[in-house]
Design a protein around this motif. Structure first.
Motif: not given
Length: 172
Positions: A140-144
């Motif tokens: 998801k958005a924000g994962d690295e």
């Protein structure tokens, strides 16, 4: 004889350090951590080390390809561009991952998307910065996730969109 100058910046938190190290895609030569809590300093050092680890890549030979039918696939769209030879580590086992190249190479079907890795099926694992893994369906958005080049050099990147659901554009 020319002198070389190194540019260091003082930081007091991890995000400021990440920003300084990636400014203009080159970054400063280093950071000086200034924080009163020794444990916070240790955590920042550990985070910086894990985000730039060297991955030992080994060549392999594909012996067989077996079609399994149709299914959903996941594209990982990041907030930065990847270059030639860079991609992400993806696979069916967290212990045996493949380097999947970014979409930075021209092809006759679509334009380049150097911010994207057409990673694979929803059940596959993706390697994250810091050593963990996730199912592609969970990204998801924000994962690295970890970006790795063909020499095994790596750095963290940030997912710009994707949520394990088609509406969130994590799945094509």
């Amino acid at each position: 004889m020319s002198k070389t100058h190194n540019l260091f910046v003082e930081i007091d938190d991890l995000q400021k350090g990440r920003t300084a190290l990636s400014i203009l895609e080159k970054g400063v030569d280093g950071v000086v951590i200034h924080h009163p809590d020794p444990e916070a300093v240790r955590e920042m050092i550990a985070a910086f080390k894990s985000e730039s680890e060297k991955i030992d890549l080994l060549p392999t030979k594909i012996k067989k390809i077996q079609p399994l039918g149709l299914g959903d696939r996941v594209c990982v769209d990041t907030c930065s561009s990847m270059g030639l030879g860079e991609g992400m580590l993806v696979g069916n086992s967290s212990q045996a991952l493949f380097l999947v190249h970014s979409e930075c190479v021209e092809n006759p079907f679509v334009g380049t998307r150097p911010f994207r890795v057409n990673a694979g099926p929803v059940h596959a694992y993706i390697r994250l910065a810091g050593g963990g893994t996730k199912y592609l369906s969970e990204i998801k958005a924000g994962d690295e996730p970890l970006v790795v080049n063909f020499e095994g050099k790596s750095h963290a990147t940030v997912v710009g969109r994707g949520q394990g659901g088609k509406e969130a554009s994590g799945l094509d």
